[in-house]
Design an enzyme around this catalytic site. Sequence first.
Site, PDB file in Angstrom:
ATOM      1  N   LYS A  22     -28.027   1.241 -29.185  1.00  0.00           N
ATOM      2  CA  LYS A  22     -29.144   2.059 -29.662  1.00  0.00           C
ATOM      3  C   LYS A  22     -30.387   1.187 -29.498  1.00  0.00           C
ATOM      4  O   LYS A  22     -30.602   0.259 -30.288  1.00  0.00           O
ATOM      5  CB  LYS A  22     -28.928   2.428 -31.129  1.00  0.00           C
ATOM      6  CG  LYS A  22     -30.116   3.139 -31.777  1.00  0.00           C
ATOM      7  CD  LYS A  22     -29.943   4.631 -31.762  1.00  0.00           C
ATOM      8  CE  LYS A  22     -31.036   5.305 -32.593  1.00  0.00           C
ATOM      9  NZ  LYS A  22     -30.802   6.737 -32.720  1.00  0.00           N
ATOM     10  N   GLU A  40     -27.687   5.435 -26.806  1.00  0.00           N
ATOM     11  CA  GLU A  40     -28.174   6.572 -27.593  1.00  0.00           C
ATOM     12  C   GLU A  40     -29.683   6.492 -27.801  1.00  0.00           C
ATOM     13  O   GLU A  40     -30.205   5.480 -28.267  1.00  0.00           O
ATOM     14  CB  GLU A  40     -27.483   6.617 -28.951  1.00  0.00           C
ATOM     15  CG  GLU A  40     -27.910   7.824 -29.781  1.00  0.00           C
ATOM     16  CD  GLU A  40     -27.353   7.825 -31.198  1.00  0.00           C
ATOM     17  OE1 GLU A  40     -27.769   8.709 -31.972  1.00  0.00           O
ATOM     18  OE2 GLU A  40     -26.534   6.952 -31.521  1.00  0.00           O
ATOM     19  N   ALA A  92     -33.264   8.374 -29.499  1.00  0.00           N
ATOM     20  CA  ALA A  92     -33.630   8.758 -30.869  1.00  0.00           C
ATOM     21  C   ALA A  92     -34.122  10.193 -30.851  1.00  0.00           C
ATOM     22  O   ALA A  92     -35.011  10.533 -30.068  1.00  0.00           O
ATOM     23  CB  ALA A  92     -34.714   7.834 -31.421  1.00  0.00           C
ATOM     24  N   THR A 124     -25.355  11.135 -32.885  1.00  0.00           N
ATOM     25  CA  THR A 124     -24.720   9.836 -33.138  1.00  0.00           C
ATOM     26  C   THR A 124     -23.207   9.987 -33.260  1.00  0.00           C
ATOM     27  O   THR A 124     -22.445   9.146 -32.766  1.00  0.00           O
ATOM     28  CB  THR A 124     -25.295   9.189 -34.403  1.00  0.00           C
ATOM     29  OG1 THR A 124     -26.696   8.950 -34.211  1.00  0.00           O
ATOM     30  CG2 THR A 124     -24.604   7.864 -34.718  1.00  0.00           C
TER      31      THR A 124
END
Length: 208
Positions: A33, A100, A102, A17
């Site tokens: 995200k 992004e 996970a 992140t």
Amino acid sequence: MTQTFIVTGTDTGIGKTVFAAALAGALGARYWKPVQAGLDDGSDSERTAALSGLPIGHILPEAYRLVTPCSPHLAAEIDGVTIDLDRLALPQVDGPLVVEGAGGALVPVTRDILYADVFARWGKPVVLVARTALGTINHSLLSIEALRARGVAIHGIAFVGDPVEDSEATIAAIGKVKRLGRLPMLPELTSAALAQAFADAFDLADFA
């Protein structure tokens, strides 16, 4: 064509992140995200907003905000949510986009789909973020193989941590990936400090 980079990692908690925030800030990009799992400590979008220096309008809302802090597939089940892959289509934006994932590349989004499968659907290049600590060669090369097995283009690898020259060079050579740079561990993680560290460690031309 919109400049889009997908940021994934070799594991969770490795600085993905922070790197995504730095990249988005340097590019003046939108940040997205798609699935946030776990809200007790705030979201990655909130952290990126604080670290990137981007206008709040550049932080796109998540498709799913799940309360339970675990893999998205399980978090969704616990929260009573069904993840619809159609909602994970890349947003259409003006200018660059940083997305992004996970955890690592093979984290399950649902019981049937892994993040790497979603990346393959998107057809955009991936930046693999890896820590420099012990074990990173194995984790990085496994991630590279998993992404390539699905036809995912790897833009390069970005390291986070203290310098470990042999590990970084070995991964780039064996994995046949571009070594983009390395973010150091910052004594004080602020937007200004992160922007400077990124500028010192990475060549923005590599993301043109």
